[in-house]
Scaffold this active site. Sequence first.
Site, PDB file in Angstrom:
ATOM      1  N   ALA A   1       3.035   1.592  -6.694  1.00 15.75           N
ATOM      2  CA  ALA A   1       2.175   1.087  -7.766  1.00 15.75           C
ATOM      3  C   ALA A   1       2.711  -0.209  -8.356  1.00 15.75           C
ATOM      4  O   ALA A   1       1.963  -1.175  -8.563  1.00 15.75           O
ATOM      5  CB  ALA A   1       2.023   2.143  -8.859  1.00 15.75           C
TER       6      ALA A   1
ATOM      7  N   ARG B   1      -1.048 -13.179  -6.287  1.00 14.94           N
ATOM      8  CA  ARG B   1      -2.166 -13.707  -5.489  1.00 14.94           C
ATOM      9  C   ARG B   1      -3.337 -14.181  -6.334  1.00 14.94           C
ATOM     10  O   ARG B   1      -4.151 -14.980  -5.877  1.00 14.94           O
ATOM     11  CB  ARG B   1      -2.651 -12.642  -4.510  1.00 14.94           C
ATOM     12  CG  ARG B   1      -1.660 -12.357  -3.393  1.00 14.94           C
ATOM     13  CD  ARG B   1      -2.018 -11.089  -2.644  1.00 14.94           C
ATOM     14  NE  ARG B   1      -1.095 -10.845  -1.535  1.00 14.94           N
ATOM     15  CZ  ARG B   1      -0.871  -9.665  -0.981  1.00 14.94           C
ATOM     16  NH1 ARG B   1      -1.504  -8.590  -1.463  1.00 14.94           N
ATOM     17  NH2 ARG B   1      -0.026  -9.527   0.019  1.00 14.94           N
TER      18      ARG B   1
ATOM     19  N   GLU C   1      13.902  -2.007 -11.303  1.00 16.09           N
ATOM     20  CA  GLU C   1      13.971  -0.820 -10.444  1.00 16.09           C
ATOM     21  C   GLU C   1      15.304  -0.115 -10.652  1.00 16.09           C
ATOM     22  O   GLU C   1      16.366  -0.727 -10.592  1.00 16.09           O
ATOM     23  CB  GLU C   1      13.795  -1.219  -8.972  1.00 16.09           C
ATOM     24  CG  GLU C   1      14.153  -0.145  -7.955  1.00 16.09           C
ATOM     25  CD  GLU C   1      13.385   1.154  -8.144  1.00 16.09           C
ATOM     26  OE1 GLU C   1      14.022   2.213  -8.041  1.00 16.09           O
ATOM     27  OE2 GLU C   1      12.163   1.108  -8.407  1.00 16.09           O
TER      28      GLU C   1
ATOM     29  N   CYS D   1       6.265   9.041   2.087  1.00 10.87           N
ATOM     30  CA  CYS D   1       5.637  10.095   2.886  1.00 10.87           C
ATOM     31  C   CYS D   1       6.187  10.155   4.311  1.00 10.87           C
ATOM     32  O   CYS D   1       5.971  11.139   5.018  1.00 10.87           O
ATOM     33  CB  CYS D   1       4.125   9.888   2.929  1.00 10.87           C
ATOM     34  SG  CYS D   1       3.342   9.948   1.308  1.00 10.87           S
TER      35      CYS D   1
ATOM     36  N   ASP E   1       2.204   7.524  -9.642  1.00  8.93           N
ATOM     37  CA  ASP E   1       2.526   8.933  -9.817  1.00  8.93           C
ATOM     38  C   ASP E   1       2.860   9.320 -11.249  1.00  8.93           C
ATOM     39  O   ASP E   1       2.765  10.493 -11.617  1.00  8.93           O
ATOM     40  CB  ASP E   1       3.706   9.317  -8.917  1.00  8.93           C
ATOM     41  CG  ASP E   1       3.365   9.252  -7.437  1.00  8.93           C
ATOM     42  OD1 ASP E   1       2.183   9.009  -7.109  1.00  8.93           O
ATOM     43  OD2 ASP E   1       4.275   9.450  -6.608  1.00  8.93           O
TER      44      ASP E   1
ATOM     45  N   TYR F   1     -22.009  10.955  17.777  1.00  9.79           N
ATOM     46  CA  TYR F   1     -22.017  12.084  18.699  1.00  9.79           C
ATOM     47  C   TYR F   1     -21.888  11.619  20.141  1.00  9.79           C
ATOM     48  O   TYR F   1     -22.558  10.687  20.580  1.00  9.79           O
ATOM     49  CB  TYR F   1     -23.311  12.901  18.568  1.00  9.79           C
ATOM     50  CG  TYR F   1     -23.611  13.728  19.795  1.00  9.79           C
ATOM     51  CD1 TYR F   1     -22.801  14.818  20.128  1.00  9.79           C
ATOM     52  CD2 TYR F   1     -24.674  13.408  20.640  1.00  9.79           C
ATOM     53  CE1 TYR F   1     -23.053  15.566  21.277  1.00  9.79           C
ATOM     54  CE2 TYR F   1     -24.935  14.144  21.783  1.00  9.79           C
ATOM     55  CZ  TYR F   1     -24.120  15.228  22.102  1.00  9.79           C
ATOM     56  OH  TYR F   1     -24.365  15.957  23.239  1.00  9.79           O
TER      57      TYR F   1
ATOM     58  N   ARG G   1     -25.696  23.980   7.115  1.00  9.15           N
ATOM     59  CA  ARG G   1     -26.929  24.680   7.505  1.00  9.15           C
ATOM     60  C   ARG G   1     -26.933  26.139   7.067  1.00  9.15           C
ATOM     61  O   ARG G   1     -27.993  26.767   6.991  1.00  9.15           O
ATOM     62  CB  ARG G   1     -27.126  24.594   9.017  1.00  9.15           C
ATOM     63  CG  ARG G   1     -27.398  23.193   9.526  1.00  9.15           C
ATOM     64  CD  ARG G   1     -27.503  23.150  11.039  1.00  9.15           C
ATOM     65  NE  ARG G   1     -28.749  23.738  11.512  1.00  9.15           N
ATOM     66  CZ  ARG G   1     -29.073  23.839  12.806  1.00  9.15           C
ATOM     67  NH1 ARG G   1     -28.223  23.400  13.736  1.00  9.15           N
ATOM     68  NH2 ARG G   1     -30.206  24.376  13.170  1.00  9.15           N
TER      69      ARG G   1
END
Length: 443
Positions: free
Chosen positions: A11, A21, A32, A42, A281, A424, A440
């Site tokens: 983030a 930018r 940090e 991850c 987070d 398909y 359905r």
Amino acid sequence: MKILIIGGDAAGMSAAMQMVRNSSGNEITVLEKGDVYSYGQCGLPYVISGKIESTDRLIARTPAAFREKYGIDAREFHEVQKVDTKNKLVSGINHENGDTFNLPYDRLLIATGVSSVVPKWEGVTLPGIFSLKTIHDAKEIIDYLQNDRKNVTVIGGGYIGLEMAESFAELGKKVTIIERKDQLAQIFDADMAELIHDEAVKQNIVLKISESVEAFGGREHVEFVKTDKGEYETDLVLIAVGVKPNTSFLEGTGIKTSVNGAIEVNAYMQTSIEDIYAAGDCATQYHRVKEKDDHIPLGTHANKQGQIAGLNMVDIHQTFKGIVGSSVIKFFRLTLGRTGLSEAEANMLNIPCGSVTITATDIAGYYPDGKKMKVKLVYHKETHKVLGGQIIGENGVDKRIDVLATAIFHSMTTDELLDLDLAYAPPYNGVWDPIQQAARRVK
């Protein structure tokens, strides 16, 4: 403007890059606590298993790259301990040299993420007991595995617990999962979780369900784990029982927190204090189906919220449109996908819901090598609006979950699912996609 960002991962750095930018003349400083910026958390289980050869592969940009290429003052080992919202000052300690710092800001972004929850069990500080959240955590686990560690215990059956159980098993370890609740993967309904339990057993994972950890024991390192039902030998323990937002340093600031202690934000990522934003987070996410704030910490949300926070902080106004609770997990041969609400969640929210569960193949039934998937569709009984979906199978799960996530995001009904023009051909699908087959059946 003087812009401060607390936190140098998804983030925080997404926000910083948007500012670079889309604006000029701003002084952007990132603080940090550690020394690693902008990495893919991850991917850590797959580094431990050896699928990814090094943690270096997970790092998108180094602090030096942010400084030299983009002009961002990316500082390492700077832990923020206090935010003075009245005087617009941030203070803390530089762990590299022990100096304290006090920095002024015009606008502030809090992107401090989450930390692993480690309960205060007896013996929990013994060597060989780990949690997994950072690159340093992963390296410590890898180093510890270099010795002859045969028995591994994973405490917790959520995202990290399942992924790490697979990683340890692929390394040839005997793996036990201890889960205090009555099923693995609480984000799935019990009827779907049965497939996860079956796969775990097929892969020789020992399951201890409805057991609560009480203590650990050992001399020089962990040697056993004690629960309310037994005692089990182990050489390594991974604790994966949840996470908590890193927001305790904000006490007394007036910044409102809500779900699990996450910072309450609006659609512009603004907190309750002017000129202070939060993302990722450590912040809440608006859940479009629940129609209220939630806390589901995932990298997808962190990057989006960071981007939107960064734009708003330089007066380019965009809003975060919310989440629907989508996720996907690899667990040995299976892919576990879900989105929206489970049936259990809908019932807890007193939403009148129905559900349909079918078994289908991922491709045309007559085409060779089709794989079974179990599909559960949750819908509003009165409006037939799609509330959620869960799919577990070997192939094609992620594709269908993404279709359902899109449908839920746009408040589609089960009838409208039938109208979708989905791709398909026999090697890829049947003439009626599995999610349409489920739709359905809705009456």
